[in-house]
Design an enzyme around this catalytic site. Structure first.
Site, mmCIF file in Angstrom:
data_model
loop_
_atom_site.group_PDB
_atom_site.id
_atom_site.type_symbol
_atom_site.label_atom_id
_atom_site.label_comp_id
_atom_site.label_asym_id
_atom_site.label_seq_id
_atom_site.Cartn_x
_atom_site.Cartn_y
_atom_site.Cartn_z
ATOM 1 N N ASN A 73 -11.014 62.926 25.293
ATOM 2 C CA ASN A 73 -9.651 63.241 24.855
ATOM 3 C C ASN A 73 -8.897 63.906 25.980
ATOM 4 O O ASN A 73 -9.480 64.519 26.883
ATOM 5 C CB ASN A 73 -9.684 64.159 23.627
ATOM 6 C CG ASN A 73 -9.911 65.603 24.005
ATOM 7 O OD1 ASN A 73 -8.976 66.369 24.211
ATOM 8 N ND2 ASN A 73 -11.175 66.000 24.111
ATOM 9 N N CYS A 134 -12.219 73.944 28.410
ATOM 10 C CA CYS A 134 -11.400 72.733 28.418
ATOM 11 C C CYS A 134 -11.200 72.200 29.840
ATOM 12 O O CYS A 134 -10.640 72.889 30.694
ATOM 13 C CB CYS A 134 -10.048 73.014 27.765
ATOM 14 S SG CYS A 134 -9.008 71.543 27.708
ATOM 15 N N CYS A 341 -47.112 42.592 18.089
ATOM 16 C CA CYS A 341 -46.262 42.046 19.149
ATOM 17 C C CYS A 341 -45.526 40.796 18.679
ATOM 18 O O CYS A 341 -46.117 39.914 18.054
ATOM 19 C CB CYS A 341 -47.126 41.723 20.365
ATOM 20 S SG CYS A 341 -46.203 40.954 21.706
#
Lengths: 462, 441
Positions: A73, A134, A341
């Site tokens: 952001n 921040c 497998c």
């Protein structure tokens, strides 16, 4: 029933799950809704001098069909007037007196810090979180991570806050630093009551390859943002561990970073966190995820016989050691359980190209075979195998011997020269380089050139 | 029964014949491609007769490179879109997907393949083109999967190519023989138009090559001749009453259906004779056209049917009933089909034997014979020196497709006796290279 409640540095909360300071805690409406849903606490969207945000604020990292394994952001702190936020904090506290409401703060001058701490206190906040983390926008103005990266300034601001704070003070740390324990210790020296980490990591989540601009795009341009979401958990866990183990930090830790379910929370707690904060998961799936988190945590505690969170805070820490203290005599070897497998041969190609050529293919079967003498026990094959418990890493030493790098160093038994006989790879088999040439070419040619009726020729120029 | 009411309009027809493998949207393609494990030396590639690098194109779809995905597909198989839709993927690529061994649904390879190819066909993006003219020319007889694939590859090698087709449309059984719920005419033809626009071969429709004279013309004019003629009409059973009205061959019935959709009438009770995939198709189609009862009659036991299990399941799913261990003796009725006289059979030591005195008449008003297609031996006898094997198949070199008449090359059903679109497409690509090698000498 186990008791999920915590007392985090004096902040009481009915459970350890707090919403991190972020868009989900932008308003009283959201915080009340979250408490209604079952969240134990909320760290309010950072208060300060309100900001102006841009449009186009978030960017995501998708992995194949999974959305938002990473998220970033470029949004700043609260853009709402302080008075509105404080009034709503008061309202929330009246309605939910036993839940934790922590005011996240970010201002500049000593006077501003004093003012905002006092006003938040008066509004009824249970504690403060100083946003020194921040890494975008605010740091350009000398706040946020710009503080978190300067231990001396961090300590000074904490001291300013402690001059007036009557409620516990948490310092939120930025991971955009080489040693997280330095700001952690500065917080302690400043008198903080706790630390929280990690804040977001400075990032570019992607580039629009048509517009030639980083996400999120603002009018054809972009900027670095703060990275979070499931992808950052490993970084957060390591930093939580670093702070929890450091003898000079000794502060309660609120763990943040990539927590989406109860397991993530337990991992943070096992490495020393005693509260956890969540943002991206709530932004992705809404507040309802709390039900899975609390029920999962509760079930885990019942299964393990833990009565309180504190029964397992930091329980994994004694097992996290420096590399030099690991037992070099311990040996695991890959073991393919043939009956499970499915023959994808991802283990083969991973080991062949990405590790130690310790898996071979045999004619007539798609089940690969481990070449035990070449297997160094790296785990790669078991990690790429899509079938649960098909490849197990089984212990092959007898468990009686213990020798660490540190002990070898002290005994003078470590390689010191470029071609030292004591080095690990010295006696390890590797194939002849030219044996690689053309080995798998027939399997990577375009379809029409593949073996059809015995032909492998590619028509020239087509 | 009658799960389906008789379609009276194109819309109703589309509902009854809804696509078994509908197109994916980008989201579904993303989800499905994300599931792929990207196996090493992937079994799906080995199971594909045209050897498409499937994990590669799935990875390309996943990373948003649909054009690259389509290129990967078309590089191996010019009928990429058609094969994605009509291939028996359950027994080929998808049947080989390792997820089957984990009891996880295999990757929907066919639908992913069509997703990528449809994208480029719709965009008209040019992926390939002819190489510069090498001065030589090839005549291709038959515009089916073999003929068109050969034409594309030959153009890519620089040959001038003329395709001669007896029918009015290209793609052969893709548009004349495959069940309508597997592929629509529009998409089959769109792929043909897409290929022709890129490779620029000439097509001559309604132009049967059916005489010695016409063959001689081609022999004089072209450096080589490619035979992609497929198979012929439904085999005659040689039963009394086979000429009654409403007794038809499956191949002819399906060809009609593909061209005329809901305008094709079907009986109220249909008996389909045969146990192969075409029989299953004809039975399913009859039910979807609104037949009240459809009976699939086969002279051996259920487990001995040649049809793929999923094809039989598909027929059962629309209400088709099986009638096993019966052999038709006579088609009864007065001008129109009124029933089939069967005799019960038993199989001992692999041999079918009729049980004396067990005859009975199963009433019906339509009989569809899905008892195999005849070889076009009469036409092939017009080519001098052309050898056929005991089953009427063209004998040709396994690597080059060259027949015993060196100017003639063959691929597809006429050579392999009758297989899938994908086999014809793969063989024709090889044979085109065989022609190139021969003419480059």
């Amino acid at each position: 029933m186990p008791d999920l409640s915590i007392n985090f540095a004096g902040i009481k909360s009915p459970n350890p799950f707090w919403l991190a300071s972020a868009p989900p805690t932008n308003s009283g409406y959201q915080v009340m809704k979250a408490f209604d849903a079952g969240w134990g606490g909320a760290v309010w969207k950072t208060l300060g001098v309100p900001v102006v945000n841009v449009s186009s604020r978030y960017g995501g990292v998708n992995y194949r069909d999974k959305r938002l394994v990473g998220f970033n952001n470029i949004e700043l702190i609260s853009d709402r007037p302080l008075a509105d936020n404080l009034r709503e904090i008061e309202e929330v506290k009246k309605r939910f007196p036993n839940h934790a409401v922590i005011a996240s703060l970010m201002v500049q001058s000593r006077q501003e810090w004093h003012d905002i701490v006092r006003q938040s206190q008066d509004a009824g906040a249970d504690g403060f979180e100083l946003n020194f983390g921040c890494p975008h926008g605010m740091c350009e103005r000398g706040m946020g991570s710009a503080v978190g990266q300067e231990p001396k300034i961090l300590q000074m601001i904490v001291e300013w806050v402690m001059e007036v704070a009557q409620k516990p003070v948490i310092v939120k740390l930025t991971p955009n630093i080489s040693d997280i324990t330095e700001p952690a210790m500065a917080a302690r020296r400043g008198g903080a009551d706790a630390i929280s980490l990690i804040n977001t990591i400075q990032s570019i989540v992607g580039v629009d390859i048509d517009q030639f601009a980083p996400y999120p795009i603002v009018d054809g341009k972009g900027t670095n943002g703060g990275y979070c979401g499931p992808a950052v958990k490993p970084i957060a866990l390591n930093m939580v561990k670093n702070c929890a183990q450091h003898p000079d930090v000794r502060l309660p830790i609120s763990g943040i970073g990539g927590i989406e379910n109860w397991r993530d929370a337990v991992e943070h707690i096992l490495l020393g966190a005693s509260s956890v904060q969540v943002c991206t998961a709530a932004m992705h799936f809404g507040f309802g995820i709390i039900r899975e988190m609390t029920s999962g945590l509760e079930q885990y505690m019942v299964d393990k016989g833990f009565n309180t969170i504190y029964d397992f805070v930091g329980k994994a820490l004694p097992n996290v050691l420096p590399w030099e203290q690991l037992n070099m005599k311990y040996k695991v070897t890959a073991n393919i359980h043939e009956e499970k497998c499915i023959g994808c041969q991802l283990c083969y190609t991973a080991c062949e190209d990405g590790a130690h050529q310790a898996i071979r293919l045999n004619a007539g079967t798609r089940v690969p075979e481990i070449i035990e003498e070449n297997c160094v026990g790296c785990n790669l094959c078991s990690l790429v195998c899509p079938v649960e418990d098909c490849i197990t890493m089984d212990r092959t030493d007898d468990g009686t011997q213990h020798l660490t790098w540190r002990e070898r160093t002290e005994a003078g038994d470590v390689p010191v020269e470029f071609n030292d006989e004591k080095a690990g790879g010295r006696h390890h088999w590797v194939p002849e380089p030219t044996a690689a040439l053309g080995k798998e070419r027939h399997k990577t040619l375009p379809g029409k050139a593949r073996v059809l009726n015995g032909e492998t020729e590619v028509p020239a120029g087509v | 029964m009658a799960e389906f009411s008789t379609p009276t309009s194109e819309q109703e027809f589309q509902l009854n014949f809804a696509q078994l493998k509908p197109h994916m949207n980008r989201t579904e393609a993303l989800y499905e491609s994300s599931r792929c494990l990207f196996c090493f030396d992937a079994p799906c590639i080995k199971a594909c007769p045209s050897g498409i690098d499937i994990p590669q194109f799935i990875r390309q779809i996943n990373s948003g490179n649909e054009t690259g995905a389509a290129r990967t597909i078309y590089e191996a198989n010019y009928f990429g879109n058609a094969c994605g839709k009509v291939c028996p993927t359950e027994v080929l690529c998808e049947g080989a997907c390792v997820y089957n061994l984990q009891d996880v649904k295999p990757i929907e390879i066919g639908r992913l393949q069509s997703y990528a190819t449809t994208k480029v066909i719709e965009s008209g993006k040019k992926l390939f083109g002819p190489r510069a003219d090498n001065g030589k020319s090839v005549a291709v007889i038959g515009a089916g999967p073999a003929g068109i694939s050969a034409a594309c590859e030959l153009r890519a090698l620089g040959y001038a190519v003329d395709v001669f087709e007896a029918k009015s449309q290209p793609s052969g059984l893709t548009v004349y023989g495959v069940a309508p719920y597997k592929i629509t005419n529009e998409e089959a033809l769109a792929e043909m138009a897409y290929l022709q626009a890129q490779f620029g071969y000439n097509t001559h429709f309604n132009s049967p090559i059916n005489s010695r004279g016409k063959l001689a013309e081609l022999e004089n004019k072209y450096d080589a001749i490619f035979l992609g003629i497929g198979l012929g009409r439904t085999n005659e059973l040689g039963l009394p009453g086979e000429d009654k009205i409403n007794c038809t061959g499956a191949v002819e019935f399906i060809a009609e259906l593909r061209q005329h959709h809901h305008e094709v009438a079907v009986g109220r009770k249909v008996i389909v004779l045969g146990g192969g995939n075409t029989a299953m198709d004809a039975a399913s189609e009859s039910a979807r056209l609104g037949a009240e009862q459809v009976v699939l009659a086969y002279r051996r036991g259920k487990d001995e049917m040649g049809a793929y299990e999923f094809e039989y399941d598909l027929a059962k799913g629309v209400g088709v009933k099986g009638l096993f261990n019966v052999a038709p003796v006579e088609i009864v009725g007065n001008g129109y089909v009124a029933g089939v006289r069967f005799v019960r059979t038993e199989t001992t030591d692999g041999k079918v034997q009729e049980i004396a005195g067990s005859e009975f008449v199963e009433p019906c008003d339509m009989v569809i014979k899905a008892t195999g297609q005849a070889k076009q031996t009469e036409f092939l006898s017009l080519i001098s020196g052309l050898k056929l094997d005991g089953k009427g198949r063209i004998v040709a070199d396994a690597h080059t497709g060259q027949t015993s008449n060196p100017k003639y090359f063959a691929s597809g059903d006429a050579w392999n006796g009758g297989a899938e679109v994908v086999n014809a497409a793969a063989e024709a690509k090889l044979t085109a290279r065989g022609i190139h090698a021969y003419l480059s000498k």
